[in-house]
Design a protein around this motif. Structure first.
Motif, PDB file in Angstrom:
ATOM      1  N   GLY A 188      20.160 -31.730  86.240  1.00 27.63           N
ATOM      2  CA  GLY A 188      20.666 -31.863  87.599  1.00 27.63           C
ATOM      3  C   GLY A 188      21.448 -33.133  87.854  1.00 27.63           C
ATOM      4  N   ASP A 189      21.583 -33.973  86.824  1.00 28.38           N
ATOM      5  CA  ASP A 189      22.285 -35.246  86.992  1.00 28.38           C
ATOM      6  C   ASP A 189      23.330 -35.381  85.882  1.00 28.38           C
ATOM      7  N   ARG A 190      24.592 -35.438  86.259  1.00 27.61           N
ATOM      8  CA  ARG A 190      25.682 -35.478  85.262  1.00 27.61           C
ATOM      9  C   ARG A 190      25.547 -36.656  84.313  1.00 27.61           C
ATOM     10  N   ASP A 191      25.260 -37.842  84.846  1.00 28.66           N
ATOM     11  CA  ASP A 191      25.160 -39.029  83.998  1.00 28.66           C
ATOM     12  C   ASP A 191      23.980 -38.933  83.038  1.00 28.66           C
ATOM     13  N   LEU A 192      22.852 -38.419  83.527  1.00 36.14           N
ATOM     14  CA  LEU A 192      21.690 -38.264  82.654  1.00 36.14           C
ATOM     15  C   LEU A 192      21.969 -37.226  81.565  1.00 36.14           C
ATOM     16  N   ALA A 193      22.661 -36.167  81.935  1.00 37.18           N
ATOM     17  CA  ALA A 193      23.001 -35.131  80.950  1.00 37.18           C
ATOM     18  C   ALA A 193      23.890 -35.702  79.850  1.00 37.18           C
ATOM     19  N   ASN A 194      24.877 -36.517  80.243  1.00 39.21           N
ATOM     20  CA  ASN A 194      25.755 -37.135  79.248  1.00 39.21           C
ATOM     21  C   ASN A 194      24.983 -38.110  78.362  1.00 39.21           C
ATOM     22  N   LEU A 195      24.064 -38.863  78.961  1.00 40.51           N
ATOM     23  CA  LEU A 195      23.230 -39.784  78.182  1.00 40.51           C
ATOM     24  C   LEU A 195      22.392 -39.016  77.161  1.00 40.51           C
ATOM     25  N   ASP A 196      21.804 -37.918  77.595  1.00 42.37           N
ATOM     26  CA  ASP A 196      20.972 -37.128  76.691  1.00 42.37           C
ATOM     27  C   ASP A 196      21.793 -36.603  75.516  1.00 42.37           C
ATOM     28  N   ARG A 197      23.007 -36.121  75.799  1.00 42.77           N
ATOM     29  CA  ARG A 197      23.857 -35.598  74.727  1.00 42.77           C
ATOM     30  C   ARG A 197      24.270 -36.712  73.758  1.00 42.77           C
ATOM     31  N   GLU A 198      24.568 -37.887  74.296  1.00 49.18           N
ATOM     32  CA  GLU A 198      24.968 -39.012  73.450  1.00 49.18           C
ATOM     33  C   GLU A 198      23.809 -39.471  72.569  1.00 49.18           C
ATOM     34  N   ILE A 199      22.602 -39.485  73.121  1.00 51.12           N
ATOM     35  CA  ILE A 199      21.424 -39.887  72.343  1.00 51.12           C
ATOM     36  C   ILE A 199      21.211 -38.924  71.185  1.00 51.12           C
ATOM     37  N   ALA A 200      21.257 -37.633  71.492  1.00 48.25           N
ATOM     38  CA  ALA A 200      21.041 -36.631  70.449  1.00 48.25           C
ATOM     39  C   ALA A 200      22.124 -36.700  69.380  1.00 48.25           C
ATOM     40  N   ALA A 201      23.385 -36.890  69.800  1.00 53.14           N
ATOM     41  CA  ALA A 201      24.492 -36.951  68.849  1.00 53.14           C
ATOM     42  C   ALA A 201      24.391 -38.197  67.970  1.00 53.14           C
ATOM     43  N   MET A 202      24.018 -39.317  68.563  1.00 54.31           N
ATOM     44  CA  MET A 202      23.890 -40.545  67.789  1.00 54.31           C
ATOM     45  C   MET A 202      22.742 -40.450  66.791  1.00 54.31           C
ATOM     46  N   HIS A 203      21.629 -39.854  67.218  1.00 55.36           N
ATOM     47  CA  HIS A 203      20.486 -39.668  66.317  1.00 55.36           C
ATOM     48  C   HIS A 203      20.884 -38.799  65.117  1.00 55.36           C
ATOM     49  N   LEU A 204      21.591 -37.707  65.388  1.00 58.96           N
ATOM     50  CA  LEU A 204      22.041 -36.828  64.319  1.00 58.96           C
ATOM     51  C   LEU A 204      23.013 -37.540  63.382  1.00 58.96           C
ATOM     52  N   ARG A 205      23.897 -38.339  63.944  1.00 57.59           N
ATOM     53  CA  ARG A 205      24.870 -39.076  63.128  1.00 57.59           C
ATOM     54  C   ARG A 205      24.155 -40.043  62.179  1.00 57.59           C
ATOM     55  N   ILE A 206      23.148 -40.723  62.679  1.00 57.01           N
ATOM     56  CA  ILE A 206      22.405 -41.668  61.830  1.00 57.01           C
ATOM     57  C   ILE A 206      21.706 -40.930  60.696  1.00 57.01           C
ATOM     58  N   LEU A 207      21.105 -39.797  61.013  1.00 60.93           N
ATOM     59  CA  LEU A 207      20.425 -39.020  59.969  1.00 60.93           C
ATOM     60  C   LEU A 207      21.420 -38.553  58.900  1.00 60.93           C
ATOM     61  N   GLN A 208      22.599 -38.139  59.340  1.00 63.42           N
ATOM     62  CA  GLN A 208      23.613 -37.689  58.381  1.00 63.42           C
ATOM     63  C   GLN A 208      24.118 -38.852  57.521  1.00 63.42           C
ATOM     64  N   ASP A 209      24.319 -39.999  58.158  1.00 60.68           N
ATOM     65  CA  ASP A 209      24.822 -41.158  57.420  1.00 60.68           C
ATOM     66  C   ASP A 209      23.796 -41.678  56.412  1.00 60.68           C
ATOM     67  N   LYS A 210      22.523 -41.480  56.741  1.00 61.55           N
ATOM     68  CA  LYS A 210      21.453 -41.981  55.875  1.00 61.55           C
ATOM     69  C   LYS A 210      20.786 -40.844  55.086  1.00 61.55           C
ATOM     70  N   ALA A 211      21.544 -39.805  54.843  1.00 63.10           N
ATOM     71  CA  ALA A 211      20.978 -38.647  54.141  1.00 63.10           C
ATOM     72  C   ALA A 211      20.452 -39.003  52.760  1.00 63.10           C
ATOM     73  N   SER A 212      21.042 -40.023  52.153  1.00 65.74           N
ATOM     74  CA  SER A 212      20.611 -40.416  50.804  1.00 65.74           C
ATOM     75  C   SER A 212      19.576 -41.543  50.814  1.00 65.74           C
ATOM     76  N   ALA A 213      19.094 -41.889  52.001  1.00 60.84           N
ATOM     77  CA  ALA A 213      18.098 -42.961  52.098  1.00 60.84           C
ATOM     78  C   ALA A 213      16.741 -42.473  51.585  1.00 60.84           C
ATOM     79  N   LYS A 214      15.811 -43.404  51.446  1.00 57.81           N
ATOM     80  CA  LYS A 214      14.475 -43.049  50.984  1.00 57.81           C
ATOM     81  C   LYS A 214      13.787 -42.133  52.005  1.00 57.81           C
ATOM     82  N   PRO A 215      12.971 -41.203  51.535  1.00 59.46           N
ATOM     83  CA  PRO A 215      12.290 -40.274  52.455  1.00 59.46           C
ATOM     84  C   PRO A 215      11.510 -40.995  53.543  1.00 59.46           C
ATOM     85  N   ALA A 216      10.885 -42.116  53.199  1.00 62.84           N
ATOM     86  CA  ALA A 216      10.094 -42.853  54.192  1.00 62.84           C
ATOM     87  C   ALA A 216      10.972 -43.370  55.326  1.00 62.84           C
ATOM     88  N   GLU A 217      12.196 -43.797  54.995  1.00 64.95           N
ATOM     89  CA  GLU A 217      13.104 -44.294  56.021  1.00 64.95           C
ATOM     90  C   GLU A 217      13.549 -43.153  56.935  1.00 64.95           C
TER      91      GLU A 217
END
Length: 261
Positions: A188-217
């Motif tokens: 119900g809040d445009r700014d919160l919705a954009n924040l949520d999408r940015e958080i999810a996208a950034m989290h996914l980007r980090i996981l992709q960038d660190k795909a070759s990192a140690k399993p524990a990381e």
């Protein structure tokens, strides 16, 4: 990346460069005292003042030449281009645009002027007019390097803006399936919705960038995101909990992690 003001200044100076090409192709210019005394008889003093970047003088001399009714078409075009260059350097962009408009009314088949005017429109943030001018320049001269680069860059930017507009106000999840109060609040809040999408996208980007990192990381990264979501779900609605602040803090954490990879 350059800020908006610097970008605009660079575009306007680039447009002013059209004058330099004109003067380079022109014959040697007379600059005698008699010429300066009566600038309406000869475009040379106007062009000379512009070439010397004596902008106030160029605006004055070229203006008098332009105002004279019996000034020839070619001389009028040269004077308009010269004055436009001076006006751009003086940051009088609307007046420069008007001069370029007059040039193209006199001779619409000038790709350099279409490109220069497009750069001015781009500096003012008018993307449709800028794109139209770059396209017109390329139609007249398919191999125009500046117009081709400008057209490509602007088309890419407009595509990016179109994608952003398509997802603006939409979170990372389907609002039709929102059940939790916090999810409904985000939907119900445009700014919160954009924040949520940015958080999810950034989290996914980090996981992709660190795909070759140690399993524990990788497990630690996933656990941190899961902990954030669990705390968000449990804390929303409680006294003192600021959902917006918590989401901004999480985004900052993820941005810092991405920058430090």
């Amino acid at each position: 990346m350059l800020d908006g003001r610097t970008n605009r200044s660079m575009r306007w100076l680039s447009a002013a460069g059209v004058l330099l090409a004109l003067l380079a192709a022109a014959p040697a210019l007379a600059t005698g005292v008699d010429d300066l005394d009566d600038p309406t008889l000869d475009p040379a003093p106007c062009l000379a003042a512009a070439a010397q970047r004596d902008d106030d003088r160029a605006v004055e001399l070229c203006g008098r030449l332009i105002a004279k009714r019996n000034t020839g078409r070619d001389d009028r075009i040269k004077a308009l281009i010269a004055r436009a260059g001076a006006l751009i350097r003086k940051q009088q962009i609307d007046r420069a645009l008007a001069d370029y408009d007059d040039v193209l009314r006199l001779d619409p088949k000038q790709p350099d002027i279409h490109n220069a005017r497009g750069e001015l429109w781009l500096g003012k943030g008018d993307h449709p007019k800028a794109l139209a001018d770059f396209s017109a320049a390329l139609k007249l001269r398919r191999d125009h390097p500046a117009a081709r680069a400008n057209h490509r860059a602007l088309a890419t930017e407009l595509e990016r803006l179109g994608v952003q507009k398509a997802v603006d106000g939409k979170p990372s999840f389907d609002c039709r399936r929102a059940r939790r109060a916090v999810e409904k609040a985000i939907c119900g809040d445009r700014d919160l919705a954009n924040l949520d999408r940015e958080i999810a996208a950034m989290h996914l980007r980090i996981l992709q960038d660190k795909a070759s990192a140690k399993p524990a990381e990788l497990r630690a990264l996933k656990r941190a995101q899961a902990d954030f979501l669990a705390n968000r779900n449990a804390s929303f609605g409680r006294p003192g909990y600021d959902l917006r602040a918590a989401m901004k803090t999480r985004l900052q954490q993820l941005t810092g992690a991405a920058g430090g990879r």
